[in-house]
Design a protein around this motif. Structure first.
Motif, short mmCIF file in Angstrom:
data_model
loop_
_atom_site.label_atom_id
_atom_site.label_comp_id
_atom_site.label_asym_id
_atom_site.label_seq_id
_atom_site.Cartn_x
_atom_site.Cartn_y
_atom_site.Cartn_z
N THR A 48 0.85 -1.20 0.00
CA THR A 48 0.00 0.00 0.00
C THR A 48 0.88 1.24 0.00
N VAL A 49 0.30 2.35 -0.40
CA VAL A 49 1.05 3.61 -0.42
C VAL A 49 1.42 4.01 1.01
N GLY A 50 0.46 3.95 1.90
CA GLY A 50 0.74 4.31 3.30
C GLY A 50 1.76 3.39 3.94
N GLY A 51 1.65 2.10 3.64
CA GLY A 51 2.60 1.15 4.20
C GLY A 51 4.00 1.31 3.65
N THR A 52 4.10 1.93 2.49
CA THR A 52 5.41 2.17 1.88
C THR A 52 5.96 3.54 2.26
N LEU A 53 5.12 4.56 2.14
CA LEU A 53 5.59 5.92 2.40
C LEU A 53 5.69 6.24 3.89
N GLY A 54 4.94 5.53 4.70
CA GLY A 54 5.02 5.76 6.15
C GLY A 54 6.43 5.55 6.70
N PRO A 55 7.03 4.37 6.48
CA PRO A 55 8.40 4.16 6.95
C PRO A 55 9.41 5.11 6.29
N LEU A 56 9.18 5.45 5.02
CA LEU A 56 10.08 6.41 4.37
C LEU A 56 10.00 7.78 5.04
N THR A 57 8.80 8.17 5.43
CA THR A 57 8.61 9.45 6.10
C THR A 57 9.29 9.45 7.47
N VAL A 58 9.09 8.38 8.21
CA VAL A 58 9.73 8.28 9.53
C VAL A 58 11.25 8.32 9.38
N ALA A 59 11.79 7.60 8.42
CA ALA A 59 13.24 7.59 8.20
C ALA A 59 13.73 8.98 7.81
N ALA A 60 13.01 9.67 6.94
CA ALA A 60 13.42 11.01 6.52
C ALA A 60 13.45 11.98 7.70
N VAL A 61 12.45 11.89 8.56
CA VAL A 61 12.39 12.76 9.73
C VAL A 61 13.52 12.42 10.71
N VAL A 62 13.77 11.14 10.94
CA VAL A 62 14.84 10.74 11.85
C VAL A 62 16.21 11.18 11.31
N PHE A 63 16.46 10.94 10.03
CA PHE A 63 17.74 11.37 9.46
C PHE A 63 17.88 12.88 9.51
N ALA A 64 16.82 13.61 9.18
CA ALA A 64 16.88 15.08 9.21
C ALA A 64 17.15 15.58 10.62
N ALA A 65 16.50 14.99 11.61
CA ALA A 65 16.73 15.40 13.00
C ALA A 65 18.16 15.09 13.43
N ALA A 66 18.65 13.91 13.07
CA ALA A 66 20.02 13.54 13.44
C ALA A 66 21.04 14.47 12.77
N TYR A 67 20.87 14.70 11.47
CA TYR A 67 21.80 15.60 10.78
C TYR A 67 21.71 17.01 11.35
N GLY A 68 20.52 17.47 11.64
CA GLY A 68 20.36 18.81 12.22
C GLY A 68 21.04 18.93 13.57
N LEU A 69 20.83 17.94 14.42
CA LEU A 69 21.45 17.96 15.75
C LEU A 69 22.97 17.89 15.65
N PHE A 70 23.49 16.93 14.90
CA PHE A 70 24.94 16.77 14.82
C PHE A 70 25.60 17.94 14.10
N ALA A 71 24.93 18.52 13.10
CA ALA A 71 25.48 19.70 12.42
C ALA A 71 25.54 20.88 13.38
N TRP A 72 24.51 21.04 14.18
CA TRP A 72 24.49 22.11 15.18
C TRP A 72 25.63 21.92 16.18
N LEU A 73 25.82 20.68 16.64
CA LEU A 73 26.92 20.40 17.57
C LEU A 73 28.27 20.64 16.92
N LEU A 74 28.41 20.24 15.66
CA LEU A 74 29.66 20.47 14.94
C LEU A 74 29.94 21.97 14.86
N ARG A 75 28.95 22.75 14.53
CA ARG A 75 29.10 24.21 14.42
C ARG A 75 29.50 24.82 15.75
N ARG A 76 29.08 24.20 16.85
CA ARG A 76 29.42 24.68 18.18
C ARG A 76 30.79 24.20 18.64
N GLY A 77 31.41 23.32 17.86
CA GLY A 77 32.76 22.88 18.18
C GLY A 77 32.86 21.59 18.97
#
Length: 132
Positions: A48-77
């Motif tokens: 199903t579309v929901g069964g396929t795009l749901g996990p993709l959405t969760v993964a995209a949000v998790v990766f975006a949050a991780a990259y955002g957090l680690f990039a912020w920490l990197l910028r802070r040194g």
């Protein structure tokens, strides 16, 4: 103890690439949701579309949050942010490459590579050592 010096170009560019990768991933999954009729046509009948795009959405949000957090920490040194970015990038690379080739996966792989190269540049390492 932080010296308070501004981060070098390599660090600022790396932060930009990681944030661009986050935004690209979120826009990519949003594009898929907006074109769910075409996604439905491309899927085998048992999926199903929901069964396929749901996990993709969760993964995209998790990766975006991780990259955002680690990039912020990197910028802070924070030195360990490079390790967090590298581990996240490796998991993301596996996530992107296993399903097969696409233009979106190629763009993601290129951004991952550029981000890692910039993150591990000697100028970045030197500046991060000074931040302790």
């Amino acid at each position: 103890m932080t010296t308070g010096t501004a981060p070098p170009l390599a660090v600022r560019a790396a932060v930009g690439v990681w944030l661009a990768l986050s935004v690209f991933g979120l826009f990519n999954v949003a594009f898929l949701w907006l074109n769910r009729d075409k996604v439905r046509e491309a899927l085998p009948p048992e999926l199903t579309v929901g069964g396929t795009l749901g996990p993709l959405t969760v993964a995209a949000v998790v990766f975006a949050a991780a990259y955002g957090l680690f990039a912020w920490l990197l910028r802070r040194g924070v030195r360990r942010a490079r390790l967090g970015l590298s581990v996240t990038a490796f998991v993301h690379l596996v996530w992107v490459v296993l399903p097969g080739a696409s233009l979106a996966s190629l763009i993601s792989v290129v951004l991952l590579g550029v981000g890692l190269v910039l993150t591990w540049r000697p100028a970045a390492a030197h500046w991060l050592r000074e931040q302790e």
